[in-house]
Design an enzyme around this catalytic site. Structure first.
Site, short mmCIF file in Angstrom:
data_model
loop_
_atom_site.label_atom_id
_atom_site.label_comp_id
_atom_site.label_asym_id
_atom_site.label_seq_id
_atom_site.Cartn_x
_atom_site.Cartn_y
_atom_site.Cartn_z
N ASP A 13 8.38 2.63 -1.53
CA ASP A 13 9.56 3.09 -0.79
C ASP A 13 9.54 4.59 -0.55
O ASP A 13 9.01 5.35 -1.36
CB ASP A 13 10.82 2.71 -1.59
CG ASP A 13 12.08 2.91 -0.77
OD1 ASP A 13 12.02 2.83 0.48
OD2 ASP A 13 13.14 3.16 -1.37
N HIS A 30 4.90 5.98 7.34
CA HIS A 30 4.21 4.71 7.05
C HIS A 30 2.69 4.90 7.09
O HIS A 30 1.96 4.32 6.29
CB HIS A 30 4.62 3.63 8.06
CG HIS A 30 6.06 3.22 7.94
ND1 HIS A 30 6.66 2.97 6.73
CD2 HIS A 30 7.04 3.04 8.87
CE1 HIS A 30 7.92 2.63 6.91
NE2 HIS A 30 8.18 2.67 8.21
N LEU A 124 -9.97 -7.43 -9.68
CA LEU A 124 -8.53 -7.19 -9.52
C LEU A 124 -7.93 -8.11 -8.45
O LEU A 124 -8.51 -8.26 -7.37
CB LEU A 124 -8.30 -5.74 -9.10
CG LEU A 124 -6.86 -5.37 -8.74
CD1 LEU A 124 -6.05 -5.05 -9.99
CD2 LEU A 124 -6.79 -4.20 -7.78
C1 FPP Z 1 9.42 1.51 2.70
O1 FPP Z 1 9.74 2.81 3.10
C2 FPP Z 1 8.16 1.11 3.26
C3 FPP Z 1 7.97 0.07 4.11
C4 FPP Z 1 9.06 -0.81 4.56
C5 FPP Z 1 6.66 -0.22 4.67
C6 FPP Z 1 5.52 -0.10 3.70
C7 FPP Z 1 4.30 -0.23 4.47
C8 FPP Z 1 3.17 0.51 4.27
C9 FPP Z 1 3.01 1.50 3.18
C10 FPP Z 1 2.03 0.36 5.20
C11 FPP Z 1 1.22 -0.88 5.17
C12 FPP Z 1 0.85 -1.44 3.86
C13 FPP Z 1 -0.40 -1.66 3.40
C14 FPP Z 1 -0.60 -2.48 2.19
C15 FPP Z 1 -1.59 -1.09 4.05
P1 FPP Z 1 11.03 3.03 4.01
O2 FPP Z 1 10.64 2.95 5.43
O3 FPP Z 1 12.11 2.08 3.59
O4 FPP Z 1 11.40 4.50 3.62
P2 FPP Z 1 12.86 5.14 3.61
O5 FPP Z 1 13.62 4.43 2.51
O6 FPP Z 1 12.58 6.57 3.28
O7 FPP Z 1 13.46 4.95 4.96
#
Ligand code: FPP
Length: 231
Positions: A13, A30, A124
């Site tokens: 997050d 992201h 893993l």
């Molecule tokens: C949460 O941050 C993150 C996500 C909803 C997306 C996570 C995806 C990735 C890290 C990329 C793809 C994954 C892999 C395994 C390659 P948020 O957008 O909720 O952040 P915020 O709370 O600051 O808005």
């Protein structure tokens, strides 16, 4: 010897806020967040973690704009394109938790390809939770049990567990949430009943192996009683 968590789950997050702080679009967060994944996976493998589960996209994340969703889906394809050979040679076995049938065709196909390619690996286990929701997972489990003809008397905790996406995988020992929020957001809600929780204010793109090792160190000092009492 230091107690090592067998199964670690992470809610990745804070990508959006990380980007906002830099006056950049959420997508940039992201992108940098996805670039962080491989080093965390390799570190987990190196120190002997057996199962690593990453929350990449929740059923609730589908409420986000199409543009943001498409971007995350593209990042998953990119991640597999760029890292699958490395993961394969490290003997990592990729599994998906969640319903990928509704994802964009290209993402779905790429994910299936990666799962199949690493199927015979026995190192893993990397679970990526994708279009995953804990409540949805429990509902699906119960539906499967009912359609298999079980009677009410036959329903056990184990039977429910055995019909979750995580069947064959032990419950997480440690659930880590970077990004400052203190909740588990529908992630592994059945499986995390006795997981140790670790929250960090560090946003996911900055949650490096040092921060990860701090979480693991703290875990190693926790006393787990599973509802019992100390010996
Ligand atoms: C949460 O941050 C993150 C996500 C909803 C997306 C996570 C995806 C990735 C890290 C990329 C793809 C994954 C892999 C395994 C390659 P948020 O957008 O909720 O952040 P915020 O709370 O600051 O808005």
């Amino acid at each position: 010897m230091k107690k090592i968590a067998e199964h670690v789950a992470i809610i990745m997050d804070g990508n959006g806020r990380w980007a906002k702080k830099r006056n950049m679009p959420r997508s940039y967060g992201h992108k940098v967040g996805s670039e962080n994944v491989i080093s965390i996976v390799k570190y987990a493998d190196k120190i002997g973690i057996k199962y690593l589960t990453l929350y990449a996209f929740s059923t609730e994340n589908r409420k986000r704009s199409k543009k943001e969703i498409d971007y995350i889906m593209m990042l998953l394809v990119k991640f597999i394109d760029e890292k699958i050979d490395e993961l394969f040679s490290e003997n990592v076995k990729l599994r998906i938790l969640g319903d990928i049938s509704v994802l964009p065709q290209k993402t779905m196909e790429k994910v299936i390809y990666a799962v199949n390619k690493t199927e015979k690996n026995n190192g893993l286990i990397l679970n990526i939770a994708l279009n995953y929701g804990g409540r949805d997972e429990i509902v699906r489990s119960i539906k499967k049990i009912i359609s298999s003809g079980y009677s009410a008397d036959e329903i056990t905790e184990k039977l429910i567990s055995d019909n979750l996406y995580t069947k064959d995988i032990p419950d997480p020992d440690l659930l880590i949430r970077p990004g400052g929020e203190k909740r588990i957001s529908n992630f592994l809600i059945y499986q995390s009943a006795y997981s140790e929780l670790y929250f960090s204010d560090v946003l996911w793109p900055d949650f490096d192996t040092f921060e990860f090792s701090r979480a693991l160190d703290e875990y190693s000092r926790r006393k787990r009683r599973f509802g019992g009492i100390d010996e």
